[in-house]
Design a protein around this motif. Structure first.
Motif, PDB file in Angstrom:
ATOM      1  N   ASP A 206       0.859  -1.185   0.000  1.00  0.00           N
ATOM      2  CA  ASP A 206       0.000   0.000   0.000  1.00  0.00           C
ATOM      3  C   ASP A 206       0.893   1.232   0.000  1.00  0.00           C
ATOM      4  OD1 ASP A 206      -1.825   1.992   0.233  1.00  0.00           O
ATOM      5  OD2 ASP A 206      -2.679   1.323   2.142  1.00  0.00           O
ATOM      6  N   PRO A 207       1.261   1.730  -1.173  1.00  0.00           N
ATOM      7  CA  PRO A 207       2.185   2.859  -1.246  1.00  0.00           C
ATOM      8  C   PRO A 207       1.574   4.193  -0.819  1.00  0.00           C
ATOM      9  CG  PRO A 207       1.453   2.235  -3.435  1.00  0.00           C
ATOM     10  CD  PRO A 207       0.939   1.186  -2.500  1.00  0.00           C
ATOM     11  N   THR A 208       0.268   4.219  -0.523  1.00  0.00           N
ATOM     12  CA  THR A 208      -0.365   5.468  -0.087  1.00  0.00           C
ATOM     13  C   THR A 208      -0.689   5.463   1.403  1.00  0.00           C
ATOM     14  OG1 THR A 208      -2.576   4.660  -0.654  1.00  0.00           O
ATOM     15  CG2 THR A 208      -1.368   5.831  -2.377  1.00  0.00           C
ATOM     16  N   ALA A 209      -0.288   4.425   2.131  1.00  0.00           N
ATOM     17  CA  ALA A 209      -0.595   4.349   3.557  1.00  0.00           C
ATOM     18  C   ALA A 209       0.021   5.526   4.299  1.00  0.00           C
ATOM     19  CB  ALA A 209      -0.074   3.046   4.139  1.00  0.00           C
ATOM     20  N   GLY A 210      -0.766   6.126   5.193  1.00  0.00           N
ATOM     21  CA  GLY A 210      -0.261   7.272   5.945  1.00  0.00           C
ATOM     22  C   GLY A 210       0.855   6.898   6.902  1.00  0.00           C
ATOM     23  N   VAL A 211       0.798   5.672   7.444  1.00  0.00           N
ATOM     24  CA  VAL A 211       1.828   5.177   8.357  1.00  0.00           C
ATOM     25  C   VAL A 211       2.383   3.895   7.740  1.00  0.00           C
ATOM     26  CG1 VAL A 211       2.393   4.541  10.731  1.00  0.00           C
ATOM     27  CG2 VAL A 211       0.518   6.138  10.286  1.00  0.00           C
ATOM     28  N   GLY A 212       3.357   4.037   6.871  1.00  0.00           N
ATOM     29  CA  GLY A 212       3.843   2.913   6.093  1.00  0.00           C
ATOM     30  C   GLY A 212       4.519   1.826   6.894  1.00  0.00           C
ATOM     31  N   PHE A 213       5.008   2.139   8.099  1.00  0.00           N
ATOM     32  CA  PHE A 213       5.692   1.141   8.910  1.00  0.00           C
ATOM     33  C   PHE A 213       4.741   0.387   9.843  1.00  0.00           C
ATOM     34  CE2 PHE A 213       9.310   3.748   7.657  1.00  0.00           C
ATOM     35  CZ  PHE A 213      10.268   2.779   7.384  1.00  0.00           C
ATOM     36  N   SER A 214       3.474   0.762   9.877  1.00  0.00           N
ATOM     37  CA  SER A 214       2.518   0.077  10.745  1.00  0.00           C
ATOM     38  C   SER A 214       2.034  -1.213  10.087  1.00  0.00           C
ATOM     39  CB  SER A 214       1.313   0.968  11.037  1.00  0.00           C
ATOM     40  OG  SER A 214       0.315   0.228  11.723  1.00  0.00           O
ATOM     41  N   PRO A 215       2.044  -2.335  10.834  1.00  0.00           N
ATOM     42  CA  PRO A 215       1.533  -3.592  10.283  1.00  0.00           C
ATOM     43  C   PRO A 215       0.052  -3.815  10.553  1.00  0.00           C
ATOM     44  CG  PRO A 215       2.543  -4.017  12.397  1.00  0.00           C
ATOM     45  CD  PRO A 215       2.649  -2.526  12.169  1.00  0.00           C
ATOM     46  N   LEU A 216      -0.628  -2.818  11.117  1.00  0.00           N
ATOM     47  CA  LEU A 216      -2.002  -3.054  11.555  1.00  0.00           C
ATOM     48  C   LEU A 216      -2.963  -3.273  10.396  1.00  0.00           C
ATOM     49  CD1 LEU A 216      -2.562  -0.601  14.557  1.00  0.00           C
ATOM     50  CD2 LEU A 216      -1.732  -2.961  14.563  1.00  0.00           C
ATOM     51  N   THR A 217      -2.941  -2.393   9.402  1.00  0.00           N
ATOM     52  CA  THR A 217      -3.911  -2.480   8.300  1.00  0.00           C
ATOM     53  C   THR A 217      -3.258  -3.038   7.046  1.00  0.00           C
ATOM     54  OG1 THR A 217      -5.159  -0.604   9.173  1.00  0.00           O
ATOM     55  CG2 THR A 217      -5.512  -1.176   6.865  1.00  0.00           C
ATOM     56  N   PHE A 315      -3.706  -3.568  20.922  1.00  0.00           N
ATOM     57  CA  PHE A 315      -4.460  -3.195  19.724  1.00  0.00           C
ATOM     58  C   PHE A 315      -5.204  -1.886  19.926  1.00  0.00           C
ATOM     59  CE2 PHE A 315      -8.409  -3.322  17.198  1.00  0.00           C
ATOM     60  CZ  PHE A 315      -7.847  -3.329  15.926  1.00  0.00           C
ATOM     61  N   ARG A 316      -5.848  -1.719  21.066  1.00  0.00           N
ATOM     62  CA  ARG A 316      -6.639  -0.508  21.298  1.00  0.00           C
ATOM     63  C   ARG A 316      -5.750   0.736  21.334  1.00  0.00           C
ATOM     64  NH1 ARG A 316      -9.774  -4.087  24.699  1.00  0.00           N
ATOM     65  NH2 ARG A 316     -11.831  -4.366  23.766  1.00  0.00           N
ATOM     66  N   ILE A 317      -4.571   0.630  21.943  1.00  0.00           N
ATOM     67  CA  ILE A 317      -3.680   1.785  22.016  1.00  0.00           C
ATOM     68  C   ILE A 317      -3.152   2.148  20.635  1.00  0.00           C
ATOM     69  CG2 ILE A 317      -1.427   2.563  22.854  1.00  0.00           C
ATOM     70  CD1 ILE A 317      -2.004   0.906  25.417  1.00  0.00           C
ATOM     71  N   LEU A 318      -2.695   1.159  19.886  1.00  0.00           N
ATOM     72  CA  LEU A 318      -2.134   1.453  18.568  1.00  0.00           C
ATOM     73  C   LEU A 318      -3.205   1.883  17.584  1.00  0.00           C
ATOM     74  CD1 LEU A 318       0.523  -1.399  18.250  1.00  0.00           C
ATOM     75  CD2 LEU A 318       0.842   0.969  18.989  1.00  0.00           C
ATOM     76  N   ILE A 346     -11.348   7.390  18.257  1.00  0.00           N
ATOM     77  CA  ILE A 346     -10.360   8.433  17.948  1.00  0.00           C
ATOM     78  C   ILE A 346      -9.914   9.131  19.231  1.00  0.00           C
ATOM     79  CG2 ILE A 346      -9.989  10.615  16.736  1.00  0.00           C
ATOM     80  CD1 ILE A 346     -12.083   9.598  14.658  1.00  0.00           C
ATOM     81  N   ARG A 347     -10.877   9.418  20.097  1.00  0.00           N
ATOM     82  CA  ARG A 347     -10.566  10.175  21.321  1.00  0.00           C
ATOM     83  C   ARG A 347      -9.813   9.342  22.356  1.00  0.00           C
ATOM     84  NH1 ARG A 347     -16.416  12.406  20.670  1.00  0.00           N
ATOM     85  NH2 ARG A 347     -16.035  14.416  19.638  1.00  0.00           N
ATOM     86  N   GLN A 348      -9.733   8.033  22.145  1.00  0.00           N
ATOM     87  CA  GLN A 348      -8.981   7.205  23.085  1.00  0.00           C
ATOM     88  C   GLN A 348      -7.491   7.530  23.077  1.00  0.00           C
ATOM     89  OE1 GLN A 348     -10.384   4.900  25.457  1.00  0.00           O
ATOM     90  NE2 GLN A 348     -11.956   6.328  24.735  1.00  0.00           N
ATOM     91  N   ALA A 349      -7.038   8.255  22.051  1.00  0.00           N
ATOM     92  CA  ALA A 349      -5.633   8.669  22.019  1.00  0.00           C
ATOM     93  C   ALA A 349      -5.374   9.876  22.910  1.00  0.00           C
ATOM     94  CB  ALA A 349      -5.218   8.989  20.580  1.00  0.00           C
ATOM     95  N   ASN A 350      -6.422  10.575  23.315  1.00  0.00           N
ATOM     96  CA  ASN A 350      -6.243  11.776  24.130  1.00  0.00           C
ATOM     97  C   ASN A 350      -5.542  11.437  25.445  1.00  0.00           C
ATOM     98  OD1 ASN A 350      -7.616  13.137  22.159  1.00  0.00           O
ATOM     99  ND2 ASN A 350      -9.521  13.368  23.304  1.00  0.00           N
ATOM    100  N   GLY A 351      -4.498  12.154  25.741  1.00  0.00           N
ATOM    101  CA  GLY A 351      -3.793  11.948  26.989  1.00  0.00           C
ATOM    102  C   GLY A 351      -2.773  10.835  26.974  1.00  0.00           C
ATOM    103  N   ARG A 352      -2.721  10.060  25.889  1.00  0.00           N
ATOM    104  CA  ARG A 352      -1.706   9.011  25.790  1.00  0.00           C
ATOM    105  C   ARG A 352      -0.316   9.638  25.657  1.00  0.00           C
ATOM    106  NH1 ARG A 352      -3.617   3.980  27.284  1.00  0.00           N
ATOM    107  NH2 ARG A 352      -5.631   3.579  26.274  1.00  0.00           N
ATOM    108  N   THR A 353       0.638   9.050  26.311  1.00  0.00           N
ATOM    109  CA  THR A 353       2.013   9.543  26.203  1.00  0.00           C
ATOM    110  C   THR A 353       2.774   8.754  25.153  1.00  0.00           C
ATOM    111  OG1 THR A 353       2.876   7.998  27.857  1.00  0.00           O
ATOM    112  CG2 THR A 353       1.983  10.115  28.655  1.00  0.00           C
ATOM    113  N   GLY A 354       3.871   9.324  24.707  1.00  0.00           N
ATOM    114  CA  GLY A 354       4.737   8.615  23.781  1.00  0.00           C
ATOM    115  C   GLY A 354       5.231   7.314  24.371  1.00  0.00           C
ATOM    116  N   ARG A 355       5.479   7.331  25.682  1.00  0.00           N
ATOM    117  CA  ARG A 355       5.954   6.103  26.332  1.00  0.00           C
ATOM    118  C   ARG A 355       4.897   5.003  26.274  1.00  0.00           C
ATOM    119  NH1 ARG A 355       9.038   5.459  32.031  1.00  0.00           N
ATOM    120  NH2 ARG A 355      10.770   5.348  30.586  1.00  0.00           N
ATOM    121  N   GLU A 356       3.620   5.358  26.459  1.00  0.00           N
ATOM    122  CA  GLU A 356       2.561   4.353  26.397  1.00  0.00           C
ATOM    123  C   GLU A 356       2.466   3.732  25.001  1.00  0.00           C
ATOM    124  OE1 GLU A 356      -1.139   5.290  29.145  1.00  0.00           O
ATOM    125  OE2 GLU A 356      -0.468   7.107  28.110  1.00  0.00           O
ATOM    126  N   VAL A 357       2.572   4.570  23.983  1.00  0.00           N
ATOM    127  CA  VAL A 357       2.499   4.055  22.614  1.00  0.00           C
ATOM    128  C   VAL A 357       3.703   3.164  22.319  1.00  0.00           C
ATOM    129  CG1 VAL A 357       2.491   4.700  20.179  1.00  0.00           C
ATOM    130  CG2 VAL A 357       1.103   6.002  21.811  1.00  0.00           C
TER     131      VAL A 357
END
Length: 403
Positions: A206-217, A315-318, A346-357
């Motif tokens: 998928d050369p148009t994926a917004g996050v090309g390194f993610s294996p999720l989708t 899965f939910r965090i990523l 979408i709003r589940q990302a609110n308040g997440r830190t870089g460390r959590e991700v």
């Protein structure tokens, strides 16, 4: 002729055109008639490009005549009608992503999976329905409404590739494209009695994926038979330099699937994923006889499940982090244009830190390594695709849904 052409496998439809038994125009006409008859009830094909498809079928017949005269083989998907998933961009044809924000959007370019399928000879018929932004295990949206299960009108067809699965099951097309983040190829296929395969990340680029390194989708194939899924996977797999996860080299071979000898195959059976989920008895009643068949064919079947501890949280965090990147700005501007469960995700990302991700990525790494160790002991894991049977189409979420 109509019934025989709409019931035929994709491979048989290509073979018939190769030998001149029937034409691409006849194949298309049969499937368009089926769409006219069934789609008003099922609502799987949401945009129809009848004129464009008829032009493409005429071109396919001219090409077939040239190939037969020269003794050359037709393209792998020659003359096969296909309506593409409405989250895959189609040049010059409306692509809504199931969102009111894109109700009139017409892309200028095809997505790579669309381009590869058409380059292999398929005839574009239209688009198949999706949930809003292809997020969810039930296919409904504010643009086109809900897709119904062809085997049980009034029940869901699953999602997010629910329109694709329903169109296949209702014999409106012989192959279909789909995509999968948390089950979107597998869930609707299971609910509509067809075949959906989630490929290894990078196999279908998928050369148009917004996050090309993610294996999720990932994007992948659907069909009514394993053999047809293998045919479509051969077309859409293969390297692309703009996808950082893309496999090197050419795509998979296109030959027919050959039945395997199952004697000695090491099979793990995990009906509840190690007691981590509750599965409806109606689902298990269908699967348990199939598991017994593996034993009867010589496979060594025993209870077993890979390590899934913490997988739900990972899965939910990523997913939330990716959804936040994709749609949080639009949600802030147009909160009324998002269905409640997608806005919540979408709003589940609110308040997440870089460390959590990053901790979630580390946990995913651990789970991946544990899976490799598990498959040192087993060849195959059998498990339910969906915990629930198809539920009422008016119900927005599956029973027990937690987001």
């Amino acid at each position: 002729m109509v019934d025989s052409l709409t019931e035929a496998t994709a491979r048989d439809l290509v073979r018939g055109q190769q030998c001149g038994e029937f034409s691409a125009r006849e194949v298309l006409a049969a499937h368009l008639e089926r769409i006219d008859d069934v789609n008003p009830i099922v609502n799987a094909v949401v945009t129809l490009d009848r004129d464009g498809a008829q032009r493409a079928a005429r071109d396919a017949d001219r090409e077939a005549a040239v190939c037969r005269a020269a003794g050359e083989a037709l393209d792998l998907l020659h003359g096969l009608p296909i309506a593409f998933k409405d989250s895959h961009a189609t040049a010059g044809l409306r692509t809504t992503y199931g969102s009111p924000l894109y109700a009139d959007y017409v892309p200028a370019q095809d997505d790579e999976i669309v381009r590869r399928i058409q380059d292999a000879g398929a005839v574009r018929v239209g688009k198949t329905n999706v949930p809003e932004f292809a997020a969810g295990s039930h296919t409904f949206n504010e643009v086109f409404g809900a897709t119904h299960n062809p085997y049980a009108i009034g029940r869901t067809a699953g999602g997010s590739s629910g329109g694709a699965a329903a169109a296949l099951a209702a014999r409106m097309q012989p192959i279909a494209d789909g995509s999968d983040m948390g089950g979107s190829l597998r869930n609707p296929a299971a609910m509509c009695n067809v075949v959906g395969l989630r490929p290894t990340p990078g196999l279908v680029p998928d050369p148009t994926a917004g996050v090309g390194f993610s294996p999720l989708t990932v994007s992948g194939p659907m069909g009514r038979t394993v053999d047809d899924v293998a045919l479509l996977l051969a077309v859409i797999s293969g390297a692309h330099r703009a996808d950082p996860l893309s496999f090197s080299g050419r795509g998979l071979p296109a030959g027919p699937v050959v039945p395997a000898d199952l004697r000695g195959l090491r099979v793990a059976w995990a009906p509840t994923l190690g007691d981590r989920v509750v599965v409806e008895r109606q689902v298990l009643d269908v699967l348990e006889p199939a598991v017994k068949t593996f034993s009867e064919l010589g496979a060594d079947v025993e209870p077993g499940c890979l390590d899934l501890d913490g997988a739900d949280d990972v899965f939910r965090i990523l997913r939330a982090a990716e959804f936040d990147l994709l749609w949080a700005d639009q949600l802030a501007l147009h909160p009324e244009a998002f269905k409640p469960d997608l806005a919540w995700n979408i709003r589940q990302a609110n308040g997440r830190t870089g460390r959590e991700v990053m901790r979630a990525w580390a946990e995913l790494t651990r789970l991946q390594r544990a899976a490799h160790a598990f498959f040192d002991a087993y060849d195959v894991l059998l498990a339910p695709v969906s915990q629930v049977a198809p539920f009422p189409v008016e119900q927005a979420l599956a029973p027990g849904h937690r987001g």
